[in-house]
Motif scaffolding. Structure first.
Motif, PDB file in Angstrom:
ATOM      1  N   THR A   1       5.466  10.236   0.153  1.00  0.00           N
ATOM      2  CA  THR A   1       5.712   9.254   1.216  1.00  0.00           C
ATOM      3  C   THR A   1       4.914   9.607   2.473  1.00  0.00           C
ATOM      4  OG1 THR A   1       7.715  10.497   1.745  1.00  0.00           O
ATOM      5  CG2 THR A   1       8.024   8.466   0.522  1.00  0.00           C
ATOM      6  N   PHE A   2       4.765  10.887   2.721  1.00  0.00           N
ATOM      7  CA  PHE A   2       3.989  11.309   3.893  1.00  0.00           C
ATOM      8  C   PHE A   2       2.529  10.845   3.760  1.00  0.00           C
ATOM      9  CE2 PHE A   2       1.303  14.550   5.997  1.00  0.00           C
ATOM     10  CZ  PHE A   2       1.746  14.396   7.301  1.00  0.00           C
ATOM     11  N   ALA A   3       1.936  11.131   2.577  1.00  0.00           N
ATOM     12  CA  ALA A   3       0.540  10.744   2.343  1.00  0.00           C
ATOM     13  C   ALA A   3       0.394   9.223   2.338  1.00  0.00           C
ATOM     14  CB  ALA A   3       0.061  11.330   1.022  1.00  0.00           C
ATOM     15  N   ALA A   4       1.323   8.555   1.660  1.00  0.00           N
ATOM     16  CA  ALA A   4       1.243   7.095   1.571  1.00  0.00           C
ATOM     17  C   ALA A   4       1.423   6.457   2.942  1.00  0.00           C
ATOM     18  CB  ALA A   4       2.316   6.585   0.611  1.00  0.00           C
TER      19      ALA A   4
ATOM     20  N   TYR B   1       4.688   9.897  -9.415  1.00  0.00           N
ATOM     21  CA  TYR B   1       4.638   9.955 -10.877  1.00  0.00           C
ATOM     22  C   TYR B   1       3.619  10.993 -11.344  1.00  0.00           C
ATOM     23  CZ  TYR B   1       4.456   8.840 -15.742  1.00  0.00           C
ATOM     24  OH  TYR B   1       4.518   8.965 -17.106  1.00  0.00           O
ATOM     25  N   ALA B   2       2.439  10.956 -10.725  1.00  0.00           N
ATOM     26  CA  ALA B   2       1.382  11.895 -11.133  1.00  0.00           C
ATOM     27  C   ALA B   2       1.837  13.341 -10.903  1.00  0.00           C
ATOM     28  CB  ALA B   2       0.103  11.601 -10.364  1.00  0.00           C
ATOM     29  N   GLY B   3       2.435  13.585  -9.757  1.00  0.00           N
ATOM     30  CA  GLY B   3       2.901  14.937  -9.441  1.00  0.00           C
ATOM     31  C   GLY B   3       3.960  15.404 -10.427  1.00  0.00           C
ATOM     32  N   LEU B   4       4.888  14.510 -10.730  1.00  0.00           N
ATOM     33  CA  LEU B   4       5.953  14.888 -11.669  1.00  0.00           C
ATOM     34  C   LEU B   4       5.388  15.141 -13.057  1.00  0.00           C
ATOM     35  CD1 LEU B   4       8.878  12.507 -10.639  1.00  0.00           C
ATOM     36  CD2 LEU B   4       8.935  14.997 -10.701  1.00  0.00           C
ATOM     37  N   PHE B   5       4.421  14.293 -13.442  1.00  0.00           N
ATOM     38  CA  PHE B   5       3.836  14.456 -14.774  1.00  0.00           C
ATOM     39  C   PHE B   5       3.146  15.821 -14.890  1.00  0.00           C
ATOM     40  CE2 PHE B   5       0.349  14.159 -17.781  1.00  0.00           C
ATOM     41  CZ  PHE B   5       1.032  13.777 -18.919  1.00  0.00           C
TER      42      PHE B   5
ATOM     43  N   LEU C   1       8.600   6.808  10.283  1.00  0.00           N
ATOM     44  CA  LEU C   1       9.123   5.900   9.253  1.00  0.00           C
ATOM     45  C   LEU C   1       9.019   6.547   7.868  1.00  0.00           C
ATOM     46  CD1 LEU C   1      10.248   3.151   8.513  1.00  0.00           C
ATOM     47  CD2 LEU C   1       7.934   2.254   8.442  1.00  0.00           C
ATOM     48  N   ALA C   2       7.820   7.049   7.565  1.00  0.00           N
ATOM     49  CA  ALA C   2       7.643   7.725   6.266  1.00  0.00           C
ATOM     50  C   ALA C   2       8.529   8.960   6.188  1.00  0.00           C
ATOM     51  CB  ALA C   2       6.184   8.104   6.082  1.00  0.00           C
ATOM     52  N   GLY C   3       8.755   9.577   7.347  1.00  0.00           N
ATOM     53  CA  GLY C   3       9.592  10.778   7.385  1.00  0.00           C
ATOM     54  C   GLY C   3      11.055  10.473   7.099  1.00  0.00           C
ATOM     55  N   TRP C   4      11.452   9.222   7.238  1.00  0.00           N
ATOM     56  CA  TRP C   4      12.845   8.876   6.942  1.00  0.00           C
ATOM     57  C   TRP C   4      13.008   8.199   5.576  1.00  0.00           C
ATOM     58  CZ3 TRP C   4      12.525   6.823  12.498  1.00  0.00           C
ATOM     59  CH2 TRP C   4      12.923   7.827  13.407  1.00  0.00           C
ATOM     60  N   VAL C   5      11.979   7.406   5.201  1.00  0.00           N
ATOM     61  CA  VAL C   5      12.122   6.614   3.967  1.00  0.00           C
ATOM     62  C   VAL C   5      12.342   7.506   2.741  1.00  0.00           C
ATOM     63  CG1 VAL C   5      10.845   5.128   2.356  1.00  0.00           C
ATOM     64  CG2 VAL C   5      10.892   4.566   4.779  1.00  0.00           C
ATOM     65  N   TRP C   6      11.707   8.674   2.717  1.00  0.00           N
ATOM     66  CA  TRP C   6      11.816   9.514   1.505  1.00  0.00           C
ATOM     67  C   TRP C   6      13.265   9.855   1.181  1.00  0.00           C
ATOM     68  CZ3 TRP C   6      13.748  14.483   0.918  1.00  0.00           C
ATOM     69  CH2 TRP C   6      14.058  15.182   2.090  1.00  0.00           C
TER      70      TRP C   6
ATOM     71  N   ARG D   1       0.844  -1.209   0.000  1.00  0.00           N
ATOM     72  CA  ARG D   1       0.000   0.000   0.000  1.00  0.00           C
ATOM     73  C   ARG D   1       0.882   1.263   0.000  1.00  0.00           C
ATOM     74  NH1 ARG D   1      -5.056   0.111   3.884  1.00  0.00           N
ATOM     75  NH2 ARG D   1      -3.530  -0.320   5.507  1.00  0.00           N
ATOM     76  N   PHE D   2       1.879   1.247   0.853  1.00  0.00           N
ATOM     77  CA  PHE D   2       2.773   2.407   0.951  1.00  0.00           C
ATOM     78  C   PHE D   2       3.500   2.649  -0.381  1.00  0.00           C
ATOM     79  CE2 PHE D   2       7.030   4.121   1.949  1.00  0.00           C
ATOM     80  CZ  PHE D   2       6.666   5.330   2.522  1.00  0.00           C
ATOM     81  N   GLY D   3       4.034   1.564  -0.938  1.00  0.00           N
ATOM     82  CA  GLY D   3       4.808   1.677  -2.175  1.00  0.00           C
ATOM     83  C   GLY D   3       3.955   2.140  -3.336  1.00  0.00           C
ATOM     84  N   SER D   4       2.767   1.530  -3.488  1.00  0.00           N
ATOM     85  CA  SER D   4       1.960   1.869  -4.656  1.00  0.00           C
ATOM     86  C   SER D   4       1.459   3.314  -4.580  1.00  0.00           C
ATOM     87  CB  SER D   4       0.797   0.883  -4.812  1.00  0.00           C
ATOM     88  OG  SER D   4       0.096   0.793  -3.599  1.00  0.00           O
ATOM     89  N   ILE D   5       1.069   3.754  -3.401  1.00  0.00           N
ATOM     90  CA  ILE D   5       0.583   5.143  -3.284  1.00  0.00           C
ATOM     91  C   ILE D   5       1.737   6.119  -3.499  1.00  0.00           C
ATOM     92  CG2 ILE D   5      -0.435   6.837  -1.697  1.00  0.00           C
ATOM     93  CD1 ILE D   5      -2.426   4.825  -2.726  1.00  0.00           C
ATOM     94  N   THR D   6       2.882   5.817  -2.917  1.00  0.00           N
ATOM     95  CA  THR D   6       4.046   6.702  -3.100  1.00  0.00           C
ATOM     96  C   THR D   6       4.374   6.859  -4.585  1.00  0.00           C
ATOM     97  OG1 THR D   6       4.985   6.006  -0.995  1.00  0.00           O
ATOM     98  CG2 THR D   6       6.492   7.041  -2.542  1.00  0.00           C
TER      99      THR D   6
END
Lengths: 369, 443
Positions: free
Chosen positions: B347-350, B125-129, B360-365, B115-120
């Motif tokens: 990563t924060f949202a995901a 990708y959407a944001g960059l696009f 955790l999300a705060g470090w993974v990015w 879930r975390f990976g797919s949302i991230t």
């Protein structure tokens, strides 16, 4: 003695050469050179000419590694056993003289067109011929065998120094012979100092392995790039690590022991794959084998005057197995002089196989009793 | 004092040899380049470690400083020769990555990870696009493009900019002896994320061909499918053979490992497979189906991995085209900042959606910033396929790689330090990241 017993002795002698940890039935040369030939461009073509070009780096690394081992052995044994060192050098000098003299004469007589002086090719053959690898002596075993083994260790020093000069003569891009040899020694000493500063202070074995491998590649690579001999550079470095304070030599030896087997195997396979049959190679092969045997027997006889515990008739016979140094030098020569070098590699590689097989027949007399 | 002296000696020796007349027309400088890179880059790595930076950054900086674009001690031919080790290094690194993914151990966290990976990935990708679409006229690639052509070009550029660097991630985790949720999550995300991005890239290339008036045939899609599925099949088979070797022979493992990597790298080139995926699959098979007994594989990797990684990153530094930054620096910096912000917010949202602890999300990015080989590979495909605007895209991409390859390792190391995972591989042992093989105190 029965025929079976007669055949058994030389076989046992060969089995003692348990090189590569694989306990081969014969010496590695007799297995890996034919394997290289069969895999190379003249065989199945699995090792293509492009792959061979990439393997140049392996040859350079192997040359430096072998040089370091010889330097370490020489620095430890030569001062402790000056008579044996003198005997080994005399034997090496005579073998080089016999082979190089005969080859110069024959090349002049045949009138083969060469792209470099005939004396350079002849000296290369002589240097390749003088290296030998007597079977390793067992602890507390036959003293004659032990002496022969030490002579074989020490008889590589002179050819490597001469080889440093020959590489300078053969390489048109390199400085003249003595300058090339001096350059190789300088590269060797410079790298050795660099390694000496690092090995004992490395943060763990993995970092030390990086430094050792780096020094080895720098030794070989810098010498080769400068047109000098990686073997001589390696020998100078090995010699330095022994006489320098500390335990650099032991650390290097330990790390290089892991590299030695794969490098030697790759070197022999590369030599086999580099074999390119041509008329000059065939002629040189015949001359190489014939005069190497003569040179070793004469040289062994002369050297036994300085090594009193070995029978004059036996020392030369012990020194017939050529080992890998001669092949390594032939490949080094082929790197700097590809045309004539191809013929030299052909002669030396196949000559090494034949000499190893000849040791089956030429076993010191007292060992037959 | 000894180390700086040794470094100075190695630099002086190499400089003298390279600048001397004898080198002209002599042998290829492969051994010289490798030897110099091994000694000097390793020393540079230990030097930057004193400042709290990862050693990988030292290797990269060494390459940049001594490389052809700055110091020119590593000349262009030497840098080219160093690239020879890249194939081997990528395979080795991917194999190590495969060895680190143990499905049985990951199963309890798999749901949250997916879930975390797919949302991230989706948000990134959407944001960059969207950003690239809006900023297209100012990116200097092909401002005149409109409609479907712009859609395809922006989609491809977004895939390139979104991609990660498994090699840097693995090297950093290994170097720091890190073990714990941040390293595990980052590693999994980087590998799976790149896989999905490669698939998406293949689809977008088809769209690009259609939009730019190409044949629109399925050749590229087929070849990418072959690259992905064929690579996995080949890698699994190779991993099986290697596992059998480990179990039944188990000798000369260092040589066997190097030979295995060379075979996979060569087969990849010959059969148009993706060596990274093949080696990853091989590692997965060895770790999950036929794990070796004892530490023999770990020891072999310890011995062989460090020299390969040092040369690999030094070569990467030497080939970093710093001049690309001068050409397109401001634009690249802007894209880089947006990418960083998007990674952070995605990563924060995901993390919230997947129910992960905020820390955790705060470090993974920070582990998702690095870019290297995969990004460059995708860029080269675009440049080859669409030469009219692909070369401008390549300049931007190379500048981005230069930024992210230098900044990424520093950020990820900082995340591992803050998460308290550095060195935990030694204290915790197997449970967190069993079998992570490098003795990276020595890296």
């Amino acid at each position: 003695m029965t025929l079976r017993g007669e055949l058994r002795r030389p076989m046992l002698a060969l089995q003692r050469r348990a090189a590569l940890g694989l306990r081969p039935f014969t010496a590695p040369v007799t297995f890996f050179i034919p394997l290289g030939i069969s895999l190379g461009p003249w065989g199945l073509g699995i090792i293509s000419p492009q792959t061979l070009a990439h393997l140049d780096v392996v040859v350079t690394l192997a040359l430096a590694t072998l040089g370091v081992f010889i330097g370490v052995a020489g620095a430890r044994q030569a001062p402790a056993m000056p008579r044996l060192f003198a005997a080994a050098s005399l034997e090496g000098f005579i073998t080089i003289g016999v082979v190089a003299g005969a080859a110069t004469l024959l090349l002049g007589t045949w009138g083969v067109p060469l792209d470099l002086p005939a004396v350079a090719v002849a000296l290369t053959l002589g240097v390749c011929a003088s290296a030998s690898a007597a079977p390793a002596a067992e602890q507390g075993g036959d003293p004659e065998h032990e002496i022969a083994s030490r002579v074989a260790d020490l008889d590589d020093v002179l050819p490597i120094v001469l080889g440093g000069l020959v590489i300078g003569i053969a390489n048109p891009a390199a400085p003249v012979g003595p300058v090339a040899a001096a350059l190789a020694i300088l590269v060797g000493l410079g790298t050795a100092v660099c390694g000496w500063l690092l090995f004992e202070r490395a943060e763990g074995s993995a970092e030390r392995a990086v430094f050792v491998l780096g020094c080895l590649a720098l030794l070989g690579g810098a010498a080769a790039f400068a047109g000098a001999s990686p073997l001589l550079a390696g020998m100078a470095a090995g010699w330095f690590w022994v006489i320098a304070p500390g335990e650099s030599d032991k650390l290097v030896e330990g790390d290089l022991a892991r590299l030695e087997h794969p490098l030697v195997v790759l070197l022999l396979i590369t030599a086999g794959a580099s074999v390119r049959p041509d008329l000059l190679g065939v002629w040189l092969f015949v001359a190489y084998v014939t005069f190497r045997l003569s040179g070793k027997l004469i040289g062994g006889w002369a050297a036994s005057r300085l090594a009193p515990d070995v029978a004059p008739s036996n020392l030369g016979a012990y020194l017939i197995p050529p080992g890998v140094i001669g092949i390594a030098f032939a490949l080094n020569f082929a790197q700097v002089a590809p045309t004539a070098g191809g013929s030299v590699v052909f002669a030396v590689a196949l000559g090494a196989v034949l000499c190893e097989l000849l040791t089956l027949a030429v076993v010191p007399a007292d060992r037959r009793a | 004092m000894r180390r700086p002296l040794a470094l100075a000696l190695a630099v002086a020796l190499t400089w003298l040899v390279v600048s001397g007349p004898a080198g002209v027309g002599a042998l290829r400088p492969t051994a010289l380049a490798i030897g110099f890179a091994l000694i000097a880059a390793a020393l540079a790595g230990s030097l930057v470690k004193r400042f709290g930076l990862p050693r990988v950054t030292g290797y990269l900086l060494f390459g940049v400083v001594c490389g052809p674009y700055v110091g020119n001690i590593i000349t262009t031919p030497m840098a080219r020769e160093l690239q020879l080790i890249n194939g081997l290094a990528v395979v080795l690194i991917a194999f190590i990555a495969g060895l680190e993914i143990n499905f049985a151990r990951l199963r309890p966290q798999m749901h949250a990870m997916v879930r975390f990976g797919s949302i991230t990935l989706l948000l990134l990708y959407a944001g960059l696009f969207v950003f690239i679409w809006l900023a297209w006229p100012w990116l200097g690639i092909a401002p005149a493009l409109v409609g479907l052509q712009k859609l395809a070009a922006a989609g491809l550029l977004a895939a390139v900019v979104a991609s990660f660097s498994p090699t840097v991630t693995i090297a950093l985790i290994a170097e720091s002896r890190a073990s714990g949720p941040v390293s595990q999550m980052t590693l999994t995300l980087v590998i799976l994320g790149d896989l999905i991005l490669i698939l998406l890239f293949a689809l977008l290339m088809q769209l690009g061909r259609f939009a730019f008036g190409g044949s629109g045939d399925v050749g590229l899609f087929e070849s990418v499918s072959w690259e992905i599925f064929g690579s996995f099949a080949f890698g699994a088979a190779a991993g099986g053979v290697f596992a059998l070797y480990l179990r039944h022979v188990g000798r000369e493992l260092t040589v066997a490992l190097i030979a295995f990597c060379a075979v996979v790298a060569t087969a990849g080139r010959t059969w148009h497979l993706e060596p990274l995926l093949a080696a990853l699959a091989a590692g997965l098979v060895v770790e999950n189906i036929a794990p070796p007994r004892g530490d023999m594989l770990k020891d072999a990797i310890e011995r062989s991995a460090l020299p390969v990684l040092v040369v690999f990153f030094a070569a990467a530094g030497a080939s970093l085209q710093i001049n690309a930054l001068a050409v397109i620096g401001i634009v690249a910096l802007a894209v880089s900042v947006v990418r960083l912000l998007l990674i952070r917010s995605a990563t924060f949202a995901a993390g919230r959606y997947a129910g992960l602890p905020p820390a955790l999300a705060g470090w993974v990015w920070m582990g998702l910033v690095s870019q290297a080989g995969v990004t460059l590979g995708l860029t080269l495909i675009i440049a080859g396929e669409f030469p009219t605007w692909g070369s401008q895209l390549q300049t931007l991409s190379v500048a981005l790689i230069a930024i992210h390859e230098l900044v990424g390792p520093v950020l990820f190391r900082s995340a591992l330090v803050r998460a308290g995972e550095v060195g935990r591989m030694d204290t915790l042992g197997p449970p967190a990241l069993e079998g992570v093989p490098l003795d990276t105190r020595d890296l």
